[in-house]
Design a protein around this motif. Sequence first.
Motif, mmCIF file in Angstrom:
data_model
loop_
_atom_site.group_PDB
_atom_site.id
_atom_site.type_symbol
_atom_site.label_atom_id
_atom_site.label_comp_id
_atom_site.label_asym_id
_atom_site.label_seq_id
_atom_site.Cartn_x
_atom_site.Cartn_y
_atom_site.Cartn_z
ATOM 1 N N ASP A 100 0.840 -1.206 0.000
ATOM 2 C CA ASP A 100 0.000 0.000 0.000
ATOM 3 C C ASP A 100 0.871 1.251 0.000
ATOM 4 O O ASP A 100 0.557 2.245 -0.667
ATOM 5 C CB ASP A 100 -0.912 -0.019 1.221
ATOM 6 N N ARG A 103 2.104 2.652 -3.313
ATOM 7 C CA ARG A 103 1.158 3.391 -4.148
ATOM 8 C C ARG A 103 1.130 4.876 -3.819
ATOM 9 O O ARG A 103 0.543 5.670 -4.558
ATOM 10 C CB ARG A 103 -0.246 2.819 -3.967
ATOM 11 N N TYR A 143 6.439 10.682 -7.268
ATOM 12 C CA TYR A 143 5.192 9.921 -7.401
ATOM 13 C C TYR A 143 5.171 9.205 -8.747
ATOM 14 O O TYR A 143 5.477 9.802 -9.789
ATOM 15 C CB TYR A 143 3.975 10.845 -7.303
ATOM 16 N N THR A 144 4.854 7.904 -8.688
ATOM 17 C CA THR A 144 4.700 7.110 -9.902
ATOM 18 C C THR A 144 3.207 6.909 -10.147
ATOM 19 O O THR A 144 2.511 6.342 -9.291
ATOM 20 C CB THR A 144 5.404 5.749 -9.764
ATOM 21 N N ASP A 146 -0.072 5.329 -11.264
ATOM 22 C CA ASP A 146 -0.512 3.938 -11.470
ATOM 23 C C ASP A 146 -1.523 3.915 -12.623
ATOM 24 O O ASP A 146 -2.712 3.652 -12.432
ATOM 25 C CB ASP A 146 -1.124 3.401 -10.175
ATOM 26 N N GLY A 149 -3.030 0.328 -13.139
ATOM 27 C CA GLY A 149 -3.522 -0.409 -11.963
ATOM 28 C C GLY A 149 -2.583 -1.478 -11.450
ATOM 29 O O GLY A 149 -2.991 -2.325 -10.652
ATOM 30 N N GLN A 151 0.098 -1.193 -9.443
ATOM 31 C CA GLN A 151 0.393 -1.057 -8.016
ATOM 32 C C GLN A 151 -0.809 -1.451 -7.162
ATOM 33 O O GLN A 151 -0.658 -2.084 -6.112
ATOM 34 C CB GLN A 151 0.811 0.379 -7.708
ATOM 35 N N ARG A 152 -1.992 -1.078 -7.617
ATOM 36 C CA ARG A 152 -3.196 -1.483 -6.885
ATOM 37 C C ARG A 152 -3.344 -3.007 -6.915
ATOM 38 O O ARG A 152 -3.703 -3.629 -5.911
ATOM 39 C CB ARG A 152 -4.432 -0.823 -7.480
ATOM 40 N N TRP A 155 -1.063 -4.535 -4.438
ATOM 41 C CA TRP A 155 -1.621 -4.375 -3.087
ATOM 42 C C TRP A 155 -2.750 -5.371 -2.843
ATOM 43 O O TRP A 155 -2.818 -5.998 -1.775
ATOM 44 C CB TRP A 155 -2.118 -2.940 -2.919
ATOM 45 N N ALA A 311 -0.869 -7.376 -11.917
ATOM 46 C CA ALA A 311 0.304 -6.545 -11.629
ATOM 47 C C ALA A 311 1.429 -6.833 -12.618
ATOM 48 O O ALA A 311 2.127 -5.919 -13.069
ATOM 49 C CB ALA A 311 0.777 -6.804 -10.195
ATOM 50 N N ASN A 319 4.786 3.857 -18.236
ATOM 51 C CA ASN A 319 4.388 4.453 -16.970
ATOM 52 C C ASN A 319 4.998 5.837 -16.855
ATOM 53 O O ASN A 319 6.004 6.151 -17.507
ATOM 54 C CB ASN A 319 4.825 3.593 -15.787
ATOM 55 N N ASN A 321 6.316 8.960 -14.252
ATOM 56 C CA ASN A 321 6.801 9.298 -12.913
ATOM 57 C C ASN A 321 7.059 10.793 -12.854
ATOM 58 O O ASN A 321 7.553 11.397 -13.817
ATOM 59 C CB ASN A 321 8.088 8.516 -12.604
#
Length: 487
Positions: A100, A103, A143-144, A146, A149, A151-152, A155, A311, A319, A321
Amino acid sequence: MKYFKFFHAPLVLAFVLAGCANMRGLDPEARLLEPDALASGKSLSGVKLSAAAWPAADWWRALDDTQLNAMIDEALQGNPDLALVDARLRQTMAQVLGADAARMPEVGFKASAPGAQIPTTALPPPYGGEYQTFKQLTFSFNYTFDLWGGQRAAWEAALGQQRAAEVDARAARLNLSADVARAYAQLAYAFAANEVARSDAARAKQSLDLTQQRLQAGLDSQAQLKQAEAALASAEQRLAQSEQLVDSGRTTLAMLLGKGPDRGLEIARPVPLKPMALALPEALPANLVGRRPDLVAARWRVESMRHGIDAAKAQFYPNVNLSVLAGTLAGRTSDILALGSRFAMVTPAISLPIFDGGRLRANLAGRDAEYDLAVAQYNKILVGALNEVKEQLSALQSLQVQEAAQRRAFAAEREAWDLAVLRYKNGVGSYLEVLTVQQALLAADLQLVTLHAQQIDASILLVRALGGGYHDDSGVSDAPATHASMQ
């Protein structure tokens, strides 16, 4: 606007090149079994059906033994195996927190005062040859995004493992309570077997006394006396063996309670236990998946692996960043807050896997295989659970019939023993007849207590097969986690 165009162009290019590292041909193969697809209606028919047949959370109280109730409570507080399970649960909880945290944006502050002496060969005085110190205050942000999804999903995969560990902890407590109840029932059997051995030793002593009387009266010989002495010695050996069985049962219970062997010496003889009522819940196959903690834990692991695949797939896509670094830098402390000492840097970045030697595909193939393994394990547990219910149900039905028949056999053997002793005492029968009937009575008596103990054990195993009072309220038992849902 120019900055937006500069940033937008590589983003479009990244999407175009996304096909360079691809996941074509990689998909899990396993499918979850549906409980209703496993034929069990005929095998589980002919038994009373009741919604109340699901075991209660404290199912062992139906055995109606206060000492057993106290020992299970004690075991649930002090068994070392439960500490291991709880430690694994805390480990998965930490992994969820870590997933978590990945994220979330990272914000930091740093104050530093780096110093360096610059050689005069690099810079002339006054900078060269002097030790210079710079005071720096820095704020950072990273901050990367997402976007896909991933990273979610990571998690949620960790969360699935945590929930599986939570159910594992419940399953461990169920298994421990069942193990204590079974060991307690085995101790009750050991005491009953010890009582049978004592009765047999008493009968052997009675036969020896009669043989000695007949020898003195000239009715028997030394050979018959030696036979009687040998029979008594064998009975005493069986008595010692049964006493060791009692001692072993107490030691086993002490270990399950998480205590030393002296705790076992405090355990009193169990009262005669009664098998629990023979009944099955309605709609058993469908509802069993939410009542067996091992099935629920296996389903959570399937869910975890499904999110793990999501994932892994997200890593194939571009992605974005964003990094921000701002602060102040000054040579003198008094200038650290001056307007001229401020600096800032904004770094948006796009990452795109183009060629990685197959690492991403290997990772995704591994996640697919993990999912297939989790599904296979779930299917194995489901098949085993239904057959386990059938096995214990069949055992209970058969043992009830066997015990009733054995009670009649024991009564007949008891009458035969009384008649044989009476005939021998009156000089009509022989010692061989007495010895034969004694051995038959011993076997009948021991078989009777064995069948009763087996009934108790089978009823406990049936409770465990039905989930031992566990009920899943998370909804995972009904969640669609099939191969089709992942396309």
